[in-house]
Design a protein around this motif. Structure first.
Motif, PDB file in Angstrom:
ATOM      1  N   LEU A 186       0.671  -1.419  -0.123  1.00  0.00           N
ATOM      2  CA  LEU A 186       0.083  -0.431  -0.072  1.00  0.00           C
ATOM      3  C   LEU A 186       0.851   1.281   0.163  1.00  0.00           C
ATOM      4  CD1 LEU A 186      -2.956   0.521   0.343  1.00  0.00           C
ATOM      5  CD2 LEU A 186      -2.670   0.850   2.712  1.00  0.00           C
ATOM      6  N   ILE A 187       0.691   1.643  -1.200  1.00  0.00           N
ATOM      7  CA  ILE A 187       1.622   3.528  -1.334  1.00  0.00           C
ATOM      8  C   ILE A 187       1.108   4.525  -0.910  1.00  0.00           C
ATOM      9  CG2 ILE A 187       2.796   4.245  -3.214  1.00  0.00           C
ATOM     10  CD1 ILE A 187       4.230   2.243  -1.996  1.00  0.00           C
ATOM     11  N   GLU A 188       1.320   5.317  -0.238  1.00  0.00           N
ATOM     12  CA  GLU A 188       0.605   6.985   0.084  1.00  0.00           C
ATOM     13  C   GLU A 188       0.812   7.451  -0.984  1.00  0.00           C
ATOM     14  OE1 GLU A 188       2.690   8.551   3.575  1.00  0.00           O
ATOM     15  OE2 GLU A 188       1.463   6.846   5.368  1.00  0.00           O
ATOM     16  N   ARG A 189       0.342   8.002  -1.822  1.00  0.00           N
ATOM     17  CA  ARG A 189       0.036   8.836  -3.311  1.00  0.00           C
ATOM     18  C   ARG A 189       0.893   9.740  -2.711  1.00  0.00           C
ATOM     19  NH1 ARG A 189      -2.951   6.619  -6.473  1.00  0.00           N
ATOM     20  NH2 ARG A 189      -4.640   5.521  -7.168  1.00  0.00           N
ATOM     21  N   VAL A 190       0.847  10.940  -1.098  1.00  0.00           N
ATOM     22  CA  VAL A 190       1.241  11.528  -1.234  1.00  0.00           C
ATOM     23  C   VAL A 190       3.017  11.684  -1.378  1.00  0.00           C
ATOM     24  CG1 VAL A 190       1.763  13.680  -0.427  1.00  0.00           C
ATOM     25  CG2 VAL A 190      -0.788  13.318  -0.496  1.00  0.00           C
ATOM     26  N   SER A 191       3.081  10.949  -0.528  1.00  0.00           N
ATOM     27  CA  SER A 191       5.312  10.533  -0.265  1.00  0.00           C
ATOM     28  C   SER A 191       5.194   9.930  -0.965  1.00  0.00           C
ATOM     29  CB  SER A 191       4.505  10.463   1.597  1.00  0.00           C
ATOM     30  OG  SER A 191       4.517   8.623   0.727  1.00  0.00           O
ATOM     31  N   GLY A 192       5.042   9.036  -1.633  1.00  0.00           N
ATOM     32  CA  GLY A 192       5.063   7.907  -2.805  1.00  0.00           C
ATOM     33  C   GLY A 192       5.750   6.872  -1.520  1.00  0.00           C
ATOM     34  N   LEU A 193       5.342   6.803  -0.677  1.00  0.00           N
ATOM     35  CA  LEU A 193       6.209   5.721   0.203  1.00  0.00           C
ATOM     36  C   LEU A 193       4.926   4.894   0.856  1.00  0.00           C
ATOM     37  CD1 LEU A 193       8.029   8.249   2.072  1.00  0.00           C
ATOM     38  CD2 LEU A 193       8.914   6.733   0.749  1.00  0.00           C
ATOM     39  N   GLU A 194       5.772   3.559   1.399  1.00  0.00           N
ATOM     40  CA  GLU A 194       4.891   2.503   1.642  1.00  0.00           C
ATOM     41  C   GLU A 194       4.009   2.894   2.783  1.00  0.00           C
ATOM     42  OE1 GLU A 194       5.277  -1.928   2.537  1.00  0.00           O
ATOM     43  OE2 GLU A 194       7.006  -1.019   1.826  1.00  0.00           O
ATOM     44  N   ALA A 195       2.938   2.859   2.811  1.00  0.00           N
ATOM     45  CA  ALA A 195       2.224   2.661   4.151  1.00  0.00           C
ATOM     46  C   ALA A 195       2.138   1.905   5.055  1.00  0.00           C
ATOM     47  CB  ALA A 195       0.510   3.054   3.847  1.00  0.00           C
ATOM     48  N   GLY A 196       2.483   2.879   6.389  1.00  0.00           N
ATOM     49  CA  GLY A 196       2.231   1.996   7.728  1.00  0.00           C
ATOM     50  C   GLY A 196       3.862   1.436   7.766  1.00  0.00           C
ATOM     51  N   TYR A 197       3.259   0.932   9.912  1.00  0.00           N
ATOM     52  CA  TYR A 197       4.829   0.320  10.102  1.00  0.00           C
ATOM     53  C   TYR A 197       4.519  -0.613  10.961  1.00  0.00           C
ATOM     54  CZ  TYR A 197       1.605   3.014  13.551  1.00  0.00           C
ATOM     55  OH  TYR A 197      -0.173   3.206  14.436  1.00  0.00           O
ATOM     56  N   LEU A 198       4.776  -1.151  11.897  1.00  0.00           N
ATOM     57  CA  LEU A 198       5.760  -1.981  12.377  1.00  0.00           C
ATOM     58  C   LEU A 198       4.718  -2.667  13.309  1.00  0.00           C
ATOM     59  CD1 LEU A 198       5.961  -5.600  10.808  1.00  0.00           C
ATOM     60  CD2 LEU A 198       8.275  -5.264  12.012  1.00  0.00           C
ATOM     61  N   VAL A 199       3.872  -3.041  13.744  1.00  0.00           N
ATOM     62  CA  VAL A 199       2.666  -3.123  15.622  1.00  0.00           C
ATOM     63  C   VAL A 199       2.695  -5.035  15.367  1.00  0.00           C
ATOM     64  CG1 VAL A 199       1.036  -3.484  16.810  1.00  0.00           C
ATOM     65  CG2 VAL A 199       2.032  -1.765  15.206  1.00  0.00           C
ATOM     66  N   GLY A 200       3.769  -5.415  15.584  1.00  0.00           N
ATOM     67  CA  GLY A 200       3.820  -7.409  15.982  1.00  0.00           C
ATOM     68  C   GLY A 200       4.327  -7.844  14.775  1.00  0.00           C
ATOM     69  N   ASN A 201       3.271  -8.613  14.484  1.00  0.00           N
ATOM     70  CA  ASN A 201       3.139  -9.041  12.994  1.00  0.00           C
ATOM     71  C   ASN A 201       2.580  -8.539  11.829  1.00  0.00           C
ATOM     72  OD1 ASN A 201       5.413 -10.635  13.769  1.00  0.00           O
ATOM     73  ND2 ASN A 201       3.685 -12.099  14.532  1.00  0.00           N
ATOM     74  N   TYR A 202       2.283  -7.483  12.156  1.00  0.00           N
ATOM     75  CA  TYR A 202       1.265  -6.762  11.064  1.00  0.00           C
ATOM     76  C   TYR A 202       1.405  -5.250  10.875  1.00  0.00           C
ATOM     77  CZ  TYR A 202      -1.651 -10.723  12.221  1.00  0.00           C
ATOM     78  OH  TYR A 202      -1.993 -12.022  12.157  1.00  0.00           O
ATOM     79  N   LEU A 203       1.277  -4.470   9.899  1.00  0.00           N
ATOM     80  CA  LEU A 203       1.566  -3.034   9.740  1.00  0.00           C
ATOM     81  C   LEU A 203       0.485  -2.538  10.149  1.00  0.00           C
ATOM     82  CD1 LEU A 203       2.958  -3.513   6.094  1.00  0.00           C
ATOM     83  CD2 LEU A 203       4.160  -2.611   8.132  1.00  0.00           C
TER      84      LEU A 203
END
Length: 185
Positions: free
Chosen positions: A56-73
């Motif tokens: 999943l990409i944030e359109r404005v930044s062009g970066l992958e969306a999310g941060y790691l929490v346990g085994n999920y984003l």
């Protein structure tokens, strides 16, 4: 409403432009995010999603969306925190799922072919629990399974292998395609 449109337009603007708009309309930038409806259309405007890679990409930044929490984003979107796999389901289908099951058990694999809507019980059937429902009980081996919060006794057996076999069959019967023992390897 105009507030929703303005809030959406704030994405990607410089701090100076946002301050000017805030002064002009009297609405704080952060509060505008809360005015935007969380629709499939706004999710698609905010993010792009590659169903093959699961990214999943944030359109404005062009970066992958999310941060790691346990085994999920997890991702922050419009003032709220969402599990990325749930947001992806909404992004693609327009519906918020009850639960999302990762077919292969990898919570970081958000490829579309790996995600499926599930009930809490089905999701639990595919969990990566370290223990199996077999334990030594006196001189025998006891097999039991938990289904929807209820423990079901499957019997006691002379050999551990027999108890494991009974447990696996019961697990597949209860959870079907969601059983951890039905995963494709």
């Amino acid at each position: 409403t105009i507030e929703r449109l303005i809030g959406f337009a704030f994405v990607g603007l410089t701090t100076e432009v946002v301050s000017s708009l805030r002064d002009l309309i009297g609405v704080d930038y952060i509060h505008c995010f809360n005015m935007i409806e969380k629709t499939q259309q706004s999710a698609r405007a905010w993010f792009s999603y590659d169903p093959l890679t699961g990214i999943l990409i944030e359109r404005v930044s062009g970066l992958e969306a999310g941060y790691l929490v346990g085994n999920y984003l997890k991702v922050n979107w419009l003032g709220e925190k969402f599990w990325v796999h749930r947001l992806i389901w909404f992004h693609v289908t327009g519906e918020w799922p009850e639960y999302i099951d990762h077919k292969n058990g990898d919570g970081l694999d958000n490829s579309w072919s790996n995600l499926r809507n599930s009930t809490p019980s089905q999701n639990q059937g595919n969990s990566n629990r370290k223990s199996i429902g077999v334990e030594k009980h006196g001189r025998k081996w006891r097999a039991r399974i938990w289904v929807k919060g209820v423990r079901i006794e499957l019997g006691s057996y002379e050999e551990a292998e027999e108890a494991v076999e009974v447990y696996i069959k019961a697990h597949i019967k209860e959870f079907g395609e969601f059983s951890i023992f039905c995963r494709e390897t």
